[in-house]
Motif scaffolding. Structure first.
Motif, PDB file in Angstrom:
ATOM      1  N   GLN A  27       0.791  -1.262   0.021  1.00 12.36           N
ATOM      2  CA  GLN A  27       0.168   0.144  -0.170  1.00 12.36           C
ATOM      3  C   GLN A  27       0.705   1.270   0.012  1.00 12.36           C
ATOM      4  O   GLN A  27       0.234   2.332  -0.334  1.00 12.36           O
ATOM      5  N   HIS A 120       1.119  -9.389   4.619  1.00 14.96           N
ATOM      6  CA  HIS A 120       0.116  -8.316   5.018  1.00 14.96           C
ATOM      7  C   HIS A 120      -0.682  -8.614   3.724  1.00 14.96           C
ATOM      8  O   HIS A 120      -0.472  -7.594   2.654  1.00 14.96           O
ATOM      9  N   ASN A 164      -1.341 -10.601   8.904  1.00 14.70           N
ATOM     10  CA  ASN A 164      -2.382  -9.437   8.975  1.00 14.70           C
ATOM     11  C   ASN A 164      -3.818 -10.159   8.524  1.00 14.70           C
ATOM     12  O   ASN A 164      -3.886 -10.636   7.581  1.00 14.70           O
ATOM     13  N   GLU A 165      -4.705 -10.164   9.467  1.00 18.00           N
ATOM     14  CA  GLU A 165      -6.081 -10.603   9.141  1.00 18.00           C
ATOM     15  C   GLU A 165      -6.240 -11.649   8.456  1.00 18.00           C
ATOM     16  O   GLU A 165      -6.990 -11.726   7.384  1.00 18.00           O
ATOM     17  N   TYR A 286     -12.337  -1.330  12.991  1.00 21.10           N
ATOM     18  CA  TYR A 286     -12.915  -0.268  12.026  1.00 21.10           C
ATOM     19  C   TYR A 286     -14.178   0.056  12.267  1.00 21.10           C
ATOM     20  O   TYR A 286     -14.611   1.144  12.633  1.00 21.10           O
ATOM     21  N   TYR A 322     -18.467   1.287   3.701  1.00 20.50           N
ATOM     22  CA  TYR A 322     -17.388   0.949   4.551  1.00 20.50           C
ATOM     23  C   TYR A 322     -17.672   0.517   5.944  1.00 20.50           C
ATOM     24  O   TYR A 322     -16.950  -0.472   6.764  1.00 20.50           O
ATOM     25  N   GLU A 348      -4.772  -1.555  14.470  1.00 20.53           N
ATOM     26  CA  GLU A 348      -5.214  -0.752  13.280  1.00 20.53           C
ATOM     27  C   GLU A 348      -6.544  -0.440  13.918  1.00 20.53           C
ATOM     28  O   GLU A 348      -7.220  -0.939  14.276  1.00 20.53           O
ATOM     29  N   TRP A 386      -4.664   3.856  11.435  1.00 19.72           N
ATOM     30  CA  TRP A 386      -4.370   3.587  10.244  1.00 19.72           C
ATOM     31  C   TRP A 386      -4.987   4.847   9.471  1.00 19.72           C
ATOM     32  O   TRP A 386      -6.273   4.922   9.525  1.00 19.72           O
ATOM     33  N   GLU A 393      -5.516   1.705  -1.254  1.00 20.75           N
ATOM     34  CA  GLU A 393      -6.392   1.024  -0.343  1.00 20.75           C
ATOM     35  C   GLU A 393      -6.903  -0.259  -1.145  1.00 20.75           C
ATOM     36  O   GLU A 393      -8.306  -0.227  -1.643  1.00 20.75           O
ATOM     37  N   TRP A 394      -6.308  -1.113  -1.496  1.00 24.63           N
ATOM     38  CA  TRP A 394      -6.635  -2.519  -2.100  1.00 24.63           C
ATOM     39  C   TRP A 394      -7.641  -2.382  -3.233  1.00 24.63           C
ATOM     40  O   TRP A 394      -7.365  -1.566  -4.239  1.00 24.63           O
TER      41      TRP A 394
HETATM   42  C1  BGC Z   1      -6.164  -3.667   6.466  1.00 21.49           C
HETATM   43  C2  BGC Z   1      -5.408  -2.530   5.638  1.00 21.49           C
HETATM   44  C3  BGC Z   1      -6.653  -1.689   5.151  1.00 21.49           C
HETATM   45  C4  BGC Z   1      -7.300  -1.141   6.164  1.00 21.49           C
HETATM   46  C5  BGC Z   1      -8.643  -0.127   5.738  1.00 21.49           C
HETATM   47  C6  BGC Z   1      -7.573  -3.365   7.076  1.00 21.49           C
HETATM   48  O1  BGC Z   1      -8.354  -4.558   7.074  1.00 21.49           O
HETATM   49  O2  BGC Z   1      -5.393  -4.464   7.282  1.00 21.49           O
HETATM   50  O3  BGC Z   1      -4.342  -3.082   4.727  1.00 21.49           O
HETATM   51  O4  BGC Z   1      -6.065  -0.916   4.195  1.00 21.49           O
HETATM   52  O5  BGC Z   1      -8.060  -2.364   6.559  1.00 21.49           O
HETATM   53  O6  BGC Z   1      -9.393  -0.787   5.032  1.00 21.49           O
END
Ligand code: BGC
Length: 436
Positions: A27, A120, A164-165, A286, A322, A348, A386, A393-394
């Motif tokens: 990223q 990641h 990661n996740e 998040y 989101y 994060e 984060w 962003e992917w």
């Molecule tokens: C991921 C990040 C991503 C962030 C925001 C997380 O799930 O680890 O790579 O950018 O969320 O969506």
């Protein structure tokens, strides 16, 4: 408001608390060649953006380390790009390792403690071609990569995040088809991937400790606060409980109890060697999402995730929201993993918010939640926002903006959002027993 020492929201952050920012290699570095760059080549990035130079970290991460230092952070989470370090199976690139050494040294010179993630989301192409974590060989290959990295960089870092996740990697890659390899509805493949991720994590945990007995090793668990869309609907309640358990407990449950991931657990499979392989709990949190049945949505397996329009939320993704900005979810996440009885790091937390509409509110609210956790006796050791700057962003490309600093990817100019100032203030004042 400070209501005196009895006020639970007024708990101080302990000395040595880590205030950080988090990123990942693909990223921010620019120019990575992995299964995500291949995905981009296939036109799968929904925004149509190209990662390009990203935040140009491969050439000048140090400039962002300066910005991080100005904020006052004492920790920074970054990841190593496996495809740079082992571009072909068994061939190690010493120049790539030298660059990572320089980055870690640059962080330490700024008194910023590096937290290094080993995986990641991205895989070298040769590894992806072998089936990535579906293949039984993946465990040994990943363990070998880790051994090499810890041998080379272990003098500069002792905080490691293996994966990661893993729950997001398996669910989005093999069930929802949103991440490469883009498979949909492959429940068993997702379980097989999770199983191998668990085994790779456990092998890696042991390898790191054999090389660095005092290392601090864990993984980053993504947690979503789910809620039924229609409280009165039994099917929505059932679906919510199902997805909550399958998603949020996925991976974590194996580390806690040695149970194999669902549905392998139903066939009596066990992963005893995975039990107790973490020194901390890393939480990525998040948002909250409402879950419910949607017969009109075969694309999403008749399952829909929504956010009521009146709830606070950041910017929406191109096809899906989101999530609701719901600070209390942070406490729910910490409670969920309390059975581990380990130190907790929020690895994060943030929000996509180009105009910085709600980020300042959210930051303050999350800080309040952390103080409540500390007051309740949770061994919370750090918080990583984060992210420092907007980054790629992917699937959303440059569409969703998470940065404390706004980034113009074309000019590489960074402009602080008001939240950058605020975060610096939170950090400063937490060190003086902030009561704001
Ligand atoms: C991921 C990040 C991503 C962030 C925001 C997380 O799930 O680890 O790579 O950018 O969320 O969506």
């Amino acid at each position: 408001m400070d209501k005196g020492p009895g006020d639970k929201s007024n708990h101080h952050f302990p000395p040595g608390f880590l205030w950080g920012v988090a990123t990942s290699a693909h990223q921010v570095e620019g120019g990575c060649i992995n299964q995500w760059s291949a995905w981009e080549e296939k036109g799968r990035i929904k925004s149509g953006d190209r990662v390009g130079l990203a935040c140009d970290w491969w050439h000048s991460a140090e400039k962002d380390f300066d910005l991080a230092q100005q904020l006052g952070v004492n920790a920074l989470r970054l990841s190593l790009e496996w495809s740079r370090i082992e571009p072909e199976e068994g061939r190690w690139d010493s120049a790539a390792v030298a660059r990572y050494r320089a980055m870690l040294q640059a962080l330490r010179a700024r008194r910023i403690r590096p937290f290094v993630t080993l995986h990641h989301f991205t895989n070298p192409l040769w590894f992806e071609d072998q089936g990535a974590f579906r293949s039984a060989r993946s465990v040994q290959l990943f363990e070998r990569f880790t051994r090499y990295v810890v041998d080379e960089l272990g003098d500069l870092c002792s905080d490691w995040t293996t994966f990661n996740e893993p729950n997001v990697y398996a669910a989005l890659g093999y069930f929802l088809g949103e991440f490469p390899p883009g498979r949909k509805g492959r429940f068993l493949q997702a379980a097989q991937v999770t199983r191998n991720l668990c085994l790779a994590h456990a092998a890696t945990y042991r390898t790191i400790h054999s090389l660095q007995p005092d290392a601090n090793v864990g993984w980053a668990q993504h947690f979503v606060a789910f809620k039924p869309r229609r409280r009165k609907s039994a099917i929505d309640r059932w679906l919510t409980a199902f997805v909550d358990r399958r998603f949020n407990d996925n991976f974590a449950e194996s580390v806690l109890s040695g149970r194999a991931p669902f549905p392998l657990s139903k066939f009596g499979v066990r992963l005893d060697e995975v039990k107790d392989t973490c020194d901390y709990i890393g939480i990525n949190y998040y948002s909250r999402l409402r879950a419910g049945l949607a017969l009109s949505s075969p694309r999403t397996m008749f399952f829909q995730l929504t956010v009521p329009p009146h709830k606070p939320q950041g910017d929406s993704g191109i096809e899906i929201p989101y999530g609701e900005a719901y600070p209390k979810g942070l406490r729910r996440a910490a409670k969920r993993f309390a059975a581990f009885n380990k130190p907790v790091y929020i690895l994060e937390n943030g929000v996509p918010d180009r105009e910085d509409r709600i980020r300042p509110w959210l930051l303050k609210a999350e800080v309040k939640q952390m103080r409540k956790l500390l007051a309740a006796g949770v061994d919370l050791r750090g918080y990583f926002h984060w992210s420092l700057t907007d980054n790629f962003e992917w699937n959303e490309g440059w569409h969703l903006r998470f940065g404390l600093y706004e980034l113009n990817p074309a000019t590489q100019l960074r402009i602080p959002r008001p939240s950058a100032q605020l975060y610096a203030q939170i950090i400063r004042e937490s060190r003086n027993g902030w009561s704001g």
